[in-house]
Design a protein around this motif. Structure first.
Motif, mmCIF file in Angstrom:
data_model
loop_
_atom_site.group_PDB
_atom_site.id
_atom_site.type_symbol
_atom_site.label_atom_id
_atom_site.label_comp_id
_atom_site.label_asym_id
_atom_site.label_seq_id
_atom_site.Cartn_x
_atom_site.Cartn_y
_atom_site.Cartn_z
ATOM 1 N N ALA A 50 2.236 1.765 -3.479
ATOM 2 C CA ALA A 50 1.202 2.343 -4.354
ATOM 3 C C ALA A 50 1.051 3.831 -4.092
ATOM 4 O O ALA A 50 0.926 4.636 -5.028
ATOM 5 C CB ALA A 50 -0.118 1.620 -4.133
ATOM 6 N N ALA A 51 1.062 4.232 -2.818
ATOM 7 C CA ALA A 51 0.951 5.651 -2.476
ATOM 8 C C ALA A 51 2.132 6.436 -3.037
ATOM 9 O O ALA A 51 1.969 7.569 -3.524
ATOM 10 C CB ALA A 51 0.882 5.817 -0.960
ATOM 11 N N ARG A 111 0.827 -1.209 0.000
ATOM 12 C CA ARG A 111 0.000 0.000 0.000
ATOM 13 C C ARG A 111 0.861 1.260 0.000
ATOM 14 O O ARG A 111 0.558 2.236 -0.700
ATOM 15 C CB ARG A 111 -0.918 -0.008 1.225
ATOM 16 C CG ARG A 111 -2.012 -1.069 1.194
ATOM 17 C CD ARG A 111 -2.715 -1.161 2.525
ATOM 18 N NE ARG A 111 -3.856 -2.071 2.505
ATOM 19 C CZ ARG A 111 -4.584 -2.387 3.575
ATOM 20 N NH1 ARG A 111 -4.267 -1.870 4.765
ATOM 21 N NH2 ARG A 111 -5.611 -3.217 3.467
ATOM 22 N N ASP A 117 -7.937 -1.626 0.813
ATOM 23 C CA ASP A 117 -6.654 -1.226 0.225
ATOM 24 C C ASP A 117 -6.753 0.191 -0.325
ATOM 25 O O ASP A 117 -5.887 1.038 -0.062
ATOM 26 C CB ASP A 117 -6.251 -2.178 -0.900
ATOM 27 C CG ASP A 117 -5.974 -3.592 -0.412
ATOM 28 O OD1 ASP A 117 -5.379 -3.734 0.668
ATOM 29 O OD2 ASP A 117 -6.372 -4.543 -1.115
ATOM 30 N N ARG A 118 -7.803 0.457 -1.095
ATOM 31 C CA ARG A 118 -7.958 1.784 -1.706
ATOM 32 C C ARG A 118 -8.087 2.857 -0.642
ATOM 33 O O ARG A 118 -7.533 3.955 -0.771
ATOM 34 C CB ARG A 118 -9.165 1.792 -2.648
ATOM 35 C CG ARG A 118 -8.997 0.891 -3.876
ATOM 36 C CD ARG A 118 -10.062 1.183 -4.917
ATOM 37 N NE ARG A 118 -11.405 0.942 -4.411
ATOM 38 C CZ ARG A 118 -12.035 -0.228 -4.459
ATOM 39 N NH1 ARG A 118 -11.421 -1.288 -4.990
ATOM 40 N NH2 ARG A 118 -13.265 -0.365 -4.004
ATOM 41 N N TRP A 146 -5.282 5.106 -10.675
ATOM 42 C CA TRP A 146 -4.616 3.944 -10.088
ATOM 43 C C TRP A 146 -5.626 2.832 -9.788
ATOM 44 O O TRP A 146 -5.374 1.657 -10.065
ATOM 45 C CB TRP A 146 -3.878 4.341 -8.805
ATOM 46 C CG TRP A 146 -3.118 3.192 -8.208
ATOM 47 C CD1 TRP A 146 -1.842 2.815 -8.490
ATOM 48 C CD2 TRP A 146 -3.627 2.243 -7.262
ATOM 49 N NE1 TRP A 146 -1.510 1.688 -7.771
ATOM 50 C CE2 TRP A 146 -2.588 1.311 -7.017
ATOM 51 C CE3 TRP A 146 -4.840 2.087 -6.592
ATOM 52 C CZ2 TRP A 146 -2.734 0.249 -6.130
ATOM 53 C CZ3 TRP A 146 -4.990 1.013 -5.726
ATOM 54 C CH2 TRP A 146 -3.952 0.110 -5.487
ATOM 55 N N ILE A 180 -4.629 3.459 0.982
ATOM 56 C CA ILE A 180 -3.732 4.178 0.062
ATOM 57 C C ILE A 180 -4.143 5.642 -0.032
ATOM 58 O O ILE A 180 -3.290 6.547 -0.021
ATOM 59 C CB ILE A 180 -3.749 3.494 -1.318
ATOM 60 C CG1 ILE A 180 -3.093 2.120 -1.216
ATOM 61 C CG2 ILE A 180 -3.056 4.359 -2.367
ATOM 62 C CD1 ILE A 180 -3.377 1.215 -2.392
ATOM 63 N N ARG A 181 -5.425 5.880 -0.099
ATOM 64 C CA ARG A 181 -5.914 7.263 -0.129
ATOM 65 C C ARG A 181 -5.473 8.018 1.125
ATOM 66 O O ARG A 181 -5.037 9.165 1.056
ATOM 67 C CB ARG A 181 -7.439 7.259 -0.245
ATOM 68 C CG ARG A 181 -8.067 8.649 -0.277
ATOM 69 C CD ARG A 181 -9.593 8.548 -0.223
ATOM 70 N NE ARG A 181 -10.193 9.868 -0.243
ATOM 71 C CZ ARG A 181 -10.493 10.531 -1.350
ATOM 72 N NH1 ARG A 181 -10.233 9.997 -2.536
ATOM 73 N NH2 ARG A 181 -11.032 11.731 -1.289
ATOM 74 N N HIS A 239 -2.861 7.430 2.985
ATOM 75 C CA HIS A 239 -1.423 7.696 2.870
ATOM 76 C C HIS A 239 -1.163 8.920 1.987
ATOM 77 O O HIS A 239 -0.387 9.816 2.342
ATOM 78 C CB HIS A 239 -0.703 6.488 2.249
ATOM 79 C CG HIS A 239 -0.474 5.345 3.182
ATOM 80 N ND1 HIS A 239 -0.175 5.512 4.521
ATOM 81 C CD2 HIS A 239 -0.471 3.989 2.956
ATOM 82 C CE1 HIS A 239 -0.006 4.329 5.080
ATOM 83 N NE2 HIS A 239 -0.190 3.386 4.156
#
Length: 383
Positions: free
Chosen positions: A9-10, A6, A41-42, A30, A45-46, A48
């Motif tokens: 991805a961030a 995660r 997960d989304r 993304w 990540i958001r 972060h």
């Protein structure tokens, strides 16, 4: 996804934002390319990405750079997390820490504001500047507005609780509920879908509550956008007649479904002069959005001195056009979600010099200390 994946991805998304992509668009792009990522997960990540953007200066300082990797290093270092567990070089994780990255920098952490904005914000906020600057580094509360035309605050709370959404009343205005748990369930909840509640910040609600609304009035929301203020006014005083206008009619496309859900009637106008005069005209003007930068932190870093000058000129043009729609004895209401004096009290003072037939009934600034976003409201009365 693992916690380290995660973070990676961030990092990739932050690199796109630093290159000029709007954060929401980068996150959406993304997610579309990463169908393997679940909702948790989304969401992680958001969080972060937005934490890094809220704290871009200090995170960059603590991480030793300005790219996505440095920003995430800084964010995690500020939280006291064990960096070696995240930056491990394992599959899908960020590359292993380099020698220089493992050492925390020394020195004073910078403010998380663009340099040019520090003086204007200090002048505008006074003693509240430091608290506000610190507040911008953190997430904003999630707040609901209870639609009093359909339910009571207590009934709305019970309906939300039945679906796992816990909330608490806010002192700043009677219609506001701060969501304490279950925020991601709101838009699928029965309470939301049936129009009992709507997402709206507490300061915005408090400003609407202070407007001189009463039954039988003819009211125009001049810069309506998605209709949040129109719906809030109709929820408080349903026996008035409401009209909505926006220079860009496309911005109003959500008003019809939202008003249907709320049980409100709002007439959309392309040329408001044809329905004038109005008892009350509300101008929720385009602005810097500085009071909402906790929610849109990348906007803080894109905002420029030139943009502020342009906005102040547009706001003055809007007020000059809107005042012509107010009947004798009627009210002109002005609002921004900004902390900046140039957009708020200075704008009102300049308007009154141009239009001495208006007198100021009240003006007020709301801040984080009040419990909501930064907001400004004023009511002027035509003689």
């Amino acid at each position: 996804m693992t916690p380290a994946a995660r973070v990676q991805a961030a990092i990739e998304i932050l690199d796109q934002v630093q290159a000029g992509t709007v954060a929401e668009r980068a996150l959406t792009n993304w997610a579309r390319k990463s169908r393997f990522a679940g909702s948790k997960d989304r969401a992680a990540i958001r969080d972060h990405v937005f934490d890094a953007l809220r704290q871009r200066n200090s995170a960059g300082f603590l991480g030793g750079g300005s790219d996505g990797r440095a920003l995430m290093l800084g964010v995690l270092r500020a939280k006291g997390e064990t960096l070696e567990e995240v930056f491990s070089g394992a599959a899908y994780a960020p590359a292993a820490l380099q020698a220089g990255e493992a050492i925390a920098p020394e020195g004073e952490t910078p403010l998380d504001l663009p340099d040019w904005l520090i003086d204007p914000l200090q002048e505008s906020l006074g003693a509240a500047f430091e608290r506000t600057a610190e507040g911008m580094r953190h997430r904003a509360p999630i707040v609901l507005r209870v639609n009093l035309a359909k339910t009571s605050v207590t009934q709305a709370q019970h309906a939300l609780e039945a679906e796992g959404i816990l909330s608490a009343p806010m002192a700043m205005v009677e219609t506001a509920l701060e969501v304490m748990e279950g925020a991601r369930r709101i838009k699928q909840s029965t309470a939301f879908l049936e129009g009992l509640v709507e997402l709206q910040d507490g300061a915005s609600q408090a400003m609407v509550a202070a407007l001189p609304l009463r039954d039988g009035m003819k009211v125009l929301d001049y810069c309506a956008g998605g209709g949040g203020k129109s719906l809030a006014m109709a929820g408080r005083v349903p026996r008035a007649t409401y009209f909505a206008h926006d220079a860009d009619a496309n911005r109003m496309q959500d008003i019809a479904p939202r008003s249907k859900r709320a049980g409100a009637k709002i007439c959309l106008l392309n040329a408001p002069v044809e329905a004038a005069p109005f008892d009350l005209v509300l101008c929720d003007a385009p602005c810097s959005g500085s009071g909402t930068w906790r929610r849109t932190p990348d906007a803080k870093w894109r905002f420029t001195e030139e943009a502020l000058r342009d906005l102040v000129a547009v706001q003055a043009e809007i007020l000059d056009a809107a005042q012509a729609l107010v009947k004798k004895g009627g009210a002109l209401c002005y609002a921004t979600c900004s902390f900046l004096r140039a957009e708020n009290t200075d704008q009102i003072a300049a308007f009154m010099q141009r239009h001495p037939e208006f007198t100021l009934e009240w003006q007020r600034s709301y801040g984080f200390d009040d419990g909501g976003d930064g907001f400004f409201g004023a009511v002027l009365r035509r003689a």
